[in-house]
Design a protein around this motif. Structure first.
Motif, PDB file in Angstrom:
ATOM      1  N   ASN A  86      -0.054  -2.120  13.532  1.00  0.00           N
ATOM      2  CA  ASN A  86       0.859  -1.607  14.557  1.00  0.00           C
ATOM      3  C   ASN A  86       1.495  -0.275  14.160  1.00  0.00           C
ATOM      4  OD1 ASN A  86       0.390  -3.874  16.200  1.00  0.00           O
ATOM      5  ND2 ASN A  86       1.974  -5.027  15.139  1.00  0.00           N
ATOM      6  N   GLY A  87       0.720   0.587  13.524  1.00  0.00           N
ATOM      7  CA  GLY A  87       1.197   1.911  13.161  1.00  0.00           C
ATOM      8  C   GLY A  87       1.944   1.983  11.845  1.00  0.00           C
ATOM      9  N   THR A  88       2.172   0.835  11.205  1.00  0.00           N
ATOM     10  CA  THR A  88       2.832   0.816   9.902  1.00  0.00           C
ATOM     11  C   THR A  88       1.764   0.765   8.822  1.00  0.00           C
ATOM     12  OG1 THR A  88       4.791  -0.299  10.767  1.00  0.00           O
ATOM     13  CG2 THR A  88       4.415  -0.448   8.388  1.00  0.00           C
ATOM     14  N   VAL A  89       1.800   1.744   7.932  1.00  0.00           N
ATOM     15  CA  VAL A  89       0.822   1.846   6.854  1.00  0.00           C
ATOM     16  C   VAL A  89       1.401   1.197   5.604  1.00  0.00           C
ATOM     17  CG1 VAL A  89      -0.440   3.441   5.353  1.00  0.00           C
ATOM     18  CG2 VAL A  89      -0.142   3.978   7.782  1.00  0.00           C
ATOM     19  N   GLN A  90       0.614   0.316   4.990  1.00  0.00           N
ATOM     20  CA  GLN A  90       1.011  -0.283   3.727  1.00  0.00           C
ATOM     21  C   GLN A  90       0.093   0.237   2.641  1.00  0.00           C
ATOM     22  OE1 GLN A  90       1.293  -4.529   3.555  1.00  0.00           O
ATOM     23  NE2 GLN A  90       1.708  -4.530   1.364  1.00  0.00           N
ATOM     24  N   LEU A  91       0.707   0.790   1.611  1.00  0.00           N
ATOM     25  CA  LEU A  91      -0.023   1.306   0.456  1.00  0.00           C
ATOM     26  C   LEU A  91       0.178   0.346  -0.701  1.00  0.00           C
ATOM     27  CD1 LEU A  91       1.182   5.022   0.639  1.00  0.00           C
ATOM     28  CD2 LEU A  91      -0.893   4.041   1.642  1.00  0.00           C
ATOM     29  N   SER A  92      -0.909   0.014  -1.394  1.00  0.00           N
ATOM     30  CA  SER A  92      -0.807  -0.844  -2.569  1.00  0.00           C
ATOM     31  C   SER A  92      -1.845  -0.388  -3.582  1.00  0.00           C
ATOM     32  CB  SER A  92      -1.020  -2.308  -2.190  1.00  0.00           C
ATOM     33  OG  SER A  92      -2.296  -2.496  -1.607  1.00  0.00           O
ATOM     34  N   GLY A  93      -1.698  -0.879  -4.793  1.00  0.00           N
ATOM     35  CA  GLY A  93      -2.607  -0.477  -5.853  1.00  0.00           C
ATOM     36  C   GLY A  93      -1.829   0.165  -6.986  1.00  0.00           C
ATOM     37  N   PHE A  94      -2.510   1.035  -7.707  1.00  0.00           N
ATOM     38  CA  PHE A  94      -1.909   1.618  -8.906  1.00  0.00           C
ATOM     39  C   PHE A  94      -1.997   3.135  -8.906  1.00  0.00           C
ATOM     40  CE2 PHE A  94      -3.324  -2.631  -9.952  1.00  0.00           C
ATOM     41  CZ  PHE A  94      -2.172  -3.173 -10.507  1.00  0.00           C
ATOM     42  N   ALA A  95      -0.925   3.753  -9.418  1.00  0.00           N
ATOM     43  CA  ALA A  95      -0.883   5.210  -9.579  1.00  0.00           C
ATOM     44  C   ALA A  95      -0.637   5.519 -11.047  1.00  0.00           C
ATOM     45  CB  ALA A  95       0.234   5.802  -8.722  1.00  0.00           C
ATOM     46  N   LYS A  96      -1.047   6.711 -11.452  1.00  0.00           N
ATOM     47  CA  LYS A  96      -0.866   7.139 -12.838  1.00  0.00           C
ATOM     48  C   LYS A  96       0.536   7.671 -13.101  1.00  0.00           C
ATOM     49  CE  LYS A  96      -5.696   8.362 -13.078  1.00  0.00           C
ATOM     50  NZ  LYS A  96      -6.588   9.427 -12.672  1.00  0.00           N
ATOM     51  N   SER A  97       1.228   8.075 -11.996  1.00  0.00           N
ATOM     52  CA  SER A  97       2.563   8.658 -12.166  1.00  0.00           C
ATOM     53  C   SER A  97       3.390   8.459 -10.898  1.00  0.00           C
ATOM     54  CB  SER A  97       2.453  10.153 -12.458  1.00  0.00           C
ATOM     55  OG  SER A  97       1.931  10.821 -11.318  1.00  0.00           O
ATOM     56  N   SER A  98       4.686   8.688 -11.035  1.00  0.00           N
ATOM     57  CA  SER A  98       5.578   8.632  -9.876  1.00  0.00           C
ATOM     58  C   SER A  98       5.230   9.727  -8.882  1.00  0.00           C
ATOM     59  CB  SER A  98       7.035   8.790 -10.315  1.00  0.00           C
ATOM     60  OG  SER A  98       7.412   7.715 -11.136  1.00  0.00           O
ATOM     61  N   ALA A  99       4.772  10.859  -9.394  1.00  0.00           N
ATOM     62  CA  ALA A  99       4.390  11.972  -8.518  1.00  0.00           C
ATOM     63  C   ALA A  99       3.192  11.588  -7.648  1.00  0.00           C
ATOM     64  CB  ALA A  99       4.065  13.213  -9.352  1.00  0.00           C
ATOM     65  N   GLU A 100       2.220  10.891  -8.235  1.00  0.00           N
ATOM     66  CA  GLU A 100       1.056  10.457  -7.460  1.00  0.00           C
ATOM     67  C   GLU A 100       1.474   9.447  -6.391  1.00  0.00           C
ATOM     68  OE1 GLU A 100      -3.358   8.389  -7.959  1.00  0.00           O
ATOM     69  OE2 GLU A 100      -2.056   8.526  -9.709  1.00  0.00           O
ATOM     70  N   LYS A 101       2.360   8.517  -6.751  1.00  0.00           N
ATOM     71  CA  LYS A 101       2.862   7.524  -5.792  1.00  0.00           C
ATOM     72  C   LYS A 101       3.572   8.221  -4.631  1.00  0.00           C
ATOM     73  CE  LYS A 101       6.048   3.628  -5.389  1.00  0.00           C
ATOM     74  NZ  LYS A 101       6.906   2.660  -6.102  1.00  0.00           N
ATOM     75  N   ALA A 102       4.424   9.180  -4.950  1.00  0.00           N
ATOM     76  CA  ALA A 102       5.158   9.916  -3.914  1.00  0.00           C
ATOM     77  C   ALA A 102       4.215  10.738  -3.040  1.00  0.00           C
ATOM     78  CB  ALA A 102       6.206  10.815  -4.565  1.00  0.00           C
ATOM     79  N   GLN A 103       3.212  11.358  -3.638  1.00  0.00           N
ATOM     80  CA  GLN A 103       2.252  12.158  -2.881  1.00  0.00           C
ATOM     81  C   GLN A 103       1.456  11.287  -1.918  1.00  0.00           C
ATOM     82  OE1 GLN A 103       2.046  15.178  -2.278  1.00  0.00           O
ATOM     83  NE2 GLN A 103      -0.024  15.616  -1.589  1.00  0.00           N
ATOM     84  N   ALA A 104       1.052  10.098  -2.367  1.00  0.00           N
ATOM     85  CA  ALA A 104       0.318   9.176  -1.494  1.00  0.00           C
ATOM     86  C   ALA A 104       1.165   8.796  -0.285  1.00  0.00           C
ATOM     87  CB  ALA A 104      -0.097   7.931  -2.269  1.00  0.00           C
ATOM     88  N   GLU A 105       2.432   8.508  -0.515  1.00  0.00           N
ATOM     89  CA  GLU A 105       3.337   8.169   0.594  1.00  0.00           C
ATOM     90  C   GLU A 105       3.515   9.359   1.529  1.00  0.00           C
ATOM     91  OE1 GLU A 105       7.929   6.754   1.412  1.00  0.00           O
ATOM     92  OE2 GLU A 105       7.026   6.305  -0.523  1.00  0.00           O
ATOM     93  N   ASN A 106       3.688  10.549   0.962  1.00  0.00           N
ATOM     94  CA  ASN A 106       3.863  11.756   1.762  1.00  0.00           C
ATOM     95  C   ASN A 106       2.636  12.012   2.647  1.00  0.00           C
ATOM     96  OD1 ASN A 106       5.270  14.182   2.522  1.00  0.00           O
ATOM     97  ND2 ASN A 106       3.807  15.298   1.250  1.00  0.00           N
ATOM     98  N   ILE A 107       1.462  11.847   2.079  1.00  0.00           N
ATOM     99  CA  ILE A 107       0.227  12.035   2.849  1.00  0.00           C
ATOM    100  C   ILE A 107       0.184  11.049   4.012  1.00  0.00           C
ATOM    101  CG2 ILE A 107      -2.288  11.717   2.779  1.00  0.00           C
ATOM    102  CD1 ILE A 107      -2.165  12.876  -0.106  1.00  0.00           C
ATOM    103  N   ALA A 108       0.460   9.779   3.722  1.00  0.00           N
ATOM    104  CA  ALA A 108       0.412   8.748   4.765  1.00  0.00           C
ATOM    105  C   ALA A 108       1.424   9.029   5.876  1.00  0.00           C
ATOM    106  CB  ALA A 108       0.656   7.377   4.153  1.00  0.00           C
TER     107      ALA A 108
END
Length: 104
Positions: free
Chosen positions: A65-87
């Motif tokens: 319903n338009g809500t994106v859920q991201l899960s898994g593993f990132a190497k850094s907080s910056a990668e996690k934040a970038q993935a969220e920003n992209i989504a």
């Protein structure tokens, strides 16, 4: 012959679902919403692949319903934040739930 029947059945089933707008699984109300969610998921994954700072193979993307859920593993907080920003910047995304875990 079996192959032709399978194709005919799949085509008929697809036309029925799309044409009737009937409810589909996962609690969604229409086939159109399901298609929109699939398009969002595909767009997010494609943008992850384009971005060299996000490991697309390590992050799972699901949309409901338009809500994106991201899960898994990132190497850094910056990668996690970038993935969220992209989504968040993908068309038709209403919200992002970031459940990515940063590996130490």
């Amino acid at each position: 012959m079996k192959y032709a029947r399978a194709i005919a059945f799949a085509a008929l089933a697809g036309i029925t679902i799309i044409g009737s707008g009937c409810a589909v699984g996962r609690g969604q109300s229409t086939a159109g919403e399901y298609v929109d969610d699939a398009a969002i998921t595909t767009s997010v994954k494609a943008k992850f692949i384009e971005d060299k700072t996000v490991a697309a193979s390590s992050i799972k993307v699901e949309t409901l319903n338009g809500t994106v859920q991201l899960s898994g593993f990132a190497k850094s907080s910056a990668e996690k934040a970038q993935a969220e920003n992209i989504a968040r910047n993908v068309k038709n995304v209403k919200a992002v739930r970031n459940d990515i875990v940063v590996r130490p």
